[in-house]
Scaffold this active site. Sequence first.
Site, short mmCIF file in Angstrom:
data_model
loop_
_atom_site.label_atom_id
_atom_site.label_comp_id
_atom_site.label_asym_id
_atom_site.label_seq_id
_atom_site.Cartn_x
_atom_site.Cartn_y
_atom_site.Cartn_z
N ASP A 94 0.86 -1.18 0.00
CA ASP A 94 0.00 0.00 0.00
C ASP A 94 0.90 1.24 0.00
OD1 ASP A 94 -2.17 1.63 0.11
OD2 ASP A 94 -2.66 1.23 2.20
N ASP A 130 -3.51 6.94 -4.19
CA ASP A 130 -4.82 7.52 -4.51
C ASP A 130 -5.27 8.47 -3.42
OD1 ASP A 130 -4.94 4.81 -3.17
OD2 ASP A 130 -6.95 5.58 -2.75
N CYS A 280 -16.72 -18.71 21.35
CA CYS A 280 -15.76 -18.95 20.27
C CYS A 280 -14.97 -20.21 20.61
CB CYS A 280 -14.80 -17.75 20.18
SG CYS A 280 -13.52 -17.98 18.94
N CYS A 285 -9.40 -19.09 22.19
CA CYS A 285 -10.52 -19.10 23.13
C CYS A 285 -10.72 -20.47 23.76
CB CYS A 285 -11.78 -18.61 22.44
SG CYS A 285 -11.61 -16.89 21.89
#
Lengths: 692, 692
Positions: A94, A130, A280, A285
């Site tokens: 990026d 951009d 979860c 978890c």
Amino acid sequence: MKEGPSFFEIKHRNLMGRIGTLFTKHGKVETPVLMPVIHPKIQTVTVEELVKEFKVDMLITNSYIIYKDEELNSFARKKGVHELLGYSKPIMCDSGSYQLYVYGSVNEITPDQIIKFHQELGADIGVILDIPSHPDASYKKAKNDVEETLNRAFSAKKNIEDMLIAYTVQGGKYTDLREYCARELAKLDGDVYPIGGLVPFLETYRFEELIEVVFSSKRNLPLNKPVHLFGCGHPMVFALTTALGCDLYDSASYAKYAKSDRLIFSYGTRKLEDLAEIPCFCPICVDYSANELKKLEKKDRQKLISKHNLYVCLYEIKRVKQAIREGKLWELMESRCRAHPNLFQAFLKLKNYKEIIEKYDPLIKPSALFFFSSESLNRPEIYRYSKRLKNRYLPPKSARILILLSKIGEKQYSKIYTPLIDSLSRKLGDRIANIHFAFVSIFGIIPIELENIFPVLQSLAPAELDMDVLNYIEQMILEYLSDKNYDSIIFFQVNHSLDELILKLKKKILNLLILSDLDSLKKTLAQLTIKFKGDVIDQEITCLRKIADYQFGKDAGIALFPDNQSIRFEKSKSTGKIKKIFCNENYLLTLRPDNGYFSLGIYGAKVLLKHFESPKLRVIVDDEASKFVSRGKDVFAKFILQADKEIRPKEEVIVVNQNDELLGVGKAVLNGEEMLVFNRGVAVNLRKGVEK
Amino acid sequence: MKEGPSFFEIKHRNLMGRIGTLFTKHGKVETPVLMPVIHPKIQTVTVEELVKEFKVDMLITNSYIIYKDEELNSFARKKGVHELLGYSKPIMCDSGSYQLYVYGSVNEITPDQIIKFHQELGADIGVILDIPSHPDASYKKAKNDVEETLNRAFSAKKNIEDMLIAYTVQGGKYTDLREYCARELAKLDGDVYPIGGLVPFLETYRFEELIEVVFSSKRNLPLNKPVHLFGCGHPMVFALTTALGCDLYDSASYAKYAKSDRLIFSYGTRKLEDLAEIPCFCPICVDYSANELKKLEKKDRQKLISKHNLYVCLYEIKRVKQAIREGKLWELMESRCRAHPNLFQAFLKLKNYKEIIEKYDPLIKPSALFFFSSESLNRPEIYRYSKRLKNRYLPPKSARILILLSKIGEKQYSKIYTPLIDSLSRKLGDRIANIHFAFVSIFGIIPIELENIFPVLQSLAPAELDMDVLNYIEQMILEYLSDKNYDSIIFFQVNHSLDELILKLKKKILNLLILSDLDSLKKTLAQLTIKFKGDVIDQEITCLRKIADYQFGKDAGIALFPDNQSIRFEKSKSTGKIKKIFCNENYLLTLRPDNGYFSLGIYGAKVLLKHFESPKLRVIVDDEASKFVSRGKDVFAKFILQADKEIRPKEEVIVVNQNDELLGVGKAVLNGEEMLVFNRGVAVNLRKGVEK
């Protein structure tokens, strides 16, 4: 042959969603894919963990951060970004647009320099610098941002070597600016098309606008390029945005949310402090309870929550891919969009897009269609059926009396209706040819000849339908009848599930007879048919013709099964159903028991070529491919010169050369429009070539 | 004080679902709980793994199998079932009903012997040897099975010592037999009530009947006993059946499905061979890909798939518990029921049960109500609002003109309507008292005084509503108007979301004026109000009275805030909203900013006691508890002698002694009916006792 290299192909699809392959310098990646955002220096979850524990297929990092850091910069220039991060699979870089958005300016480097820098780093995909516009930016501001983005894309195009380039669509919340930006960027023939500036929409639950922006961008981008939903790393939206054709996702949120102890779930986000128990079963978890997490040091907790978040995000991508493979992406959306009324409202918007979504959605799917309630009416399959019925179907000429039979709430309708029809046949003799049966269902009205085509037979609906669905059914019945000339119309009522609908129909169809017992039906029919001589027709041939019309187009039926030729069937020994069909002992086609459509034989294809003008039903390939196709090889997209735009994925197609000479028959992978632009991957799975 | 010991209490609740505690010899267990079925000899997943990897809280095993095996039998008689299995937490022992069902008879042991054997084993819960009926069994057969089951239960009751006993409800698909069986078993005062014979319904997707059978059993079972959904170990149904009040689940399917390579998911079951990728992040699926699993030895694969299945099943229970804690069980059902149209059809059935479900659903919940589409109309909150509005609300006497304002599709309606109302006030002066504002929303009609009560304010809906919802709104408006005497009714239309509804209303309300700009509204009101003198009323007091009526019952408002007394407010400095309210300087009550209801003070309670006859709003406790309550301690259920049956969980209640003397005020945990039967756990969280 088509110009330019291409780095993307489609393997499976559903709605506008697709499972594809993206080819890069560092190998190929299956899409949709989620790229974790990795900071070149500060890593909550390390690259090593991403590889070992999460088997991550692709990463995204920020070259601007590397550029600004002297040490990173010099290392990365020498050894490349892959060595810098210790990652051997594809990396997208990026540009700093986010920094630009947050801090207002990116001064140290020009847009052209950053493209060059991406290349020096050996990035697999580089993104232009951009200009994102805030959702509440004025039209003028957003337009300026688009123009500057376009300038930078144009300038970047001149400088790219050995790297895939991503041109980001901007335009704020203005769909016309998004469309304009996408159209202009499309001309530059980029490799990846991100849709940018979406994070604020996601963060403020402005899902309806998010969807509008995504759709207006996507429909103006090249069909053969992957689309990247930039910055939208929350699994709540993955089903919906993938259904609209997004292929790449990135997630910084897995780590960002963890900083403030927020856990991501497919249905939303929860603060750790609000959870008594974590619902979860990810490896984190399973090892740590909510209380144990709460007691940990901030830093340790942050790492563990980041990992949980990443498991959930990566899982949702897998779940979406499974739904695509099963043809159940719509069902997944119906479930997922119950996460929030705003998400549901966004989902309702698909009503406006169904005409376009229908073009990409396969004609046949691996599993049954589950219909639930009014939102299910927006499904492309429902739209497609109504359109084809209207444009391609005419009742048999002998049909003078229409009998409507309700399938709604009848689980085993064939056990009820087959004996009914048999009993009427015995009673009426040849005059049964003047009776036309049709079923009333969630699709509206289904002439009995079409009852086995996918997904009419392969669908399940609840016994109770909501008002909008009942209104749709009513409207479809009325539309069907509007241009038909039955002498009489009878609704044979076997249960009370449609009482209200029948009453409404009675008001609008003046000659509608409503009957509810078999004896009065028989009596009435005996009276009504007394005036008919009884056309002696072949019910089986009639049925085949109607299916052919529906599948291939008007009058395909009479072309394939003409009156004056000898048509012979081979029937299944176990079910008694028609399988192979021959005309004057030439093998024409096969009626598929699983989906009710025809698979063409070579002779059948020849008949249709003669009947329909080019390019109808055709895929036209260049001379180079002709010999392979005629020997039975699949058709690759890059050899296609022309194709019928009406072809849908999984549709039966006829492959010909430039002189309209038959090469083979097969099943489309791409739709007709895609065949014209894709230059990579299989476009048609060939069943049979003309040479043995 | 109530008779008999009790082993169950409620901690959190939503709909008829509850998070509770079950007390056994081997410790307490939080419900809903899933008990893996463990074979005494053949274990795909070992007990050690269930403990270490899955942290399983409770197991179920089969004493009949132990009984039949000489070695197991002699070991278990000596050392007990806990040592036999190597498990120190609670164990439930099933009897062999399943074997009876499958093999037709259980000869080696009598029903009484098996109860005795359970006790010898030291089981925490023993199940009677009940007789399951096949769903398609005749009524006569099912009735006989019920009678025999009842005989066995009756006989068992005489023999129980030191073990919790489970009496299983049978009756096939016949709801009246289920009701009868449940009622008779209820008389025996069992400790756990399984609902049996359900597996065939589950396996054939007959969810609608499943739900009918569950509901007809549950509503006739004691409120204070846990209900066990016997044999239904598929997570597809957990949300729905827990919402109907099931507390215990068992799962043999985790291992059974694994035998045929079937993977369980919350949305259905998939064959391993059909999965290209497993959409799951349980520890098993993180370690093994679909292809790796396919290549394993059958036995190894079976163990791993069993573990995956168990993770998914145990997870779904956690997910359901989270939904109960958050008050979002309905939303979870809306999402989960999209797994299959038959499940959705079962969910639609809740429409018939909403009057009963409403009794158990808390008045106030921790999070906002998410409304989606017509099914959401079946929510108990919607039903409760309509009932209270009808029975408890009257418009202010000064109200002569009704102005309807639509909240639908208006995200920030207060920003639109507050200035509108202010502007009209300025224009009309005192005559504003003759104008009554009401909002049109998914709840139907909301008089402006009630706009902040939960969940009217705390709800979100999509901007587009389906036809059934619009019809409901129309019907609610008409019902509201049917017994009101407004001189004029104006619909002030600010957007077009309700155009169709307004047109329909216009046809039914002859004097309905439809206006859409502020100027004409002002003009019209000026003309209409010219005949009124303008009643000088206190808008704030009026509003408080209406809230009090809605919360406590008719005329509570005038009792609490009488005309001839001095009422003083303390307002929030930040929001300007009323907080504490005093009458003649006595602290009456507090208006809660988060949910819009009152919290009673001692003086306020005294006023209400005087106004309403016993037992309205009251919880009456025995003398033993009186002194504790008056000192501010919570009210335990066992001390309750009497209670207002209309009390809902989270409702404000007044605790009194047998002489109707005030002891304290608090918030109900149980509803009024439950208070009469529970003899364990907290029934009222006391806020304040009469003594300091």
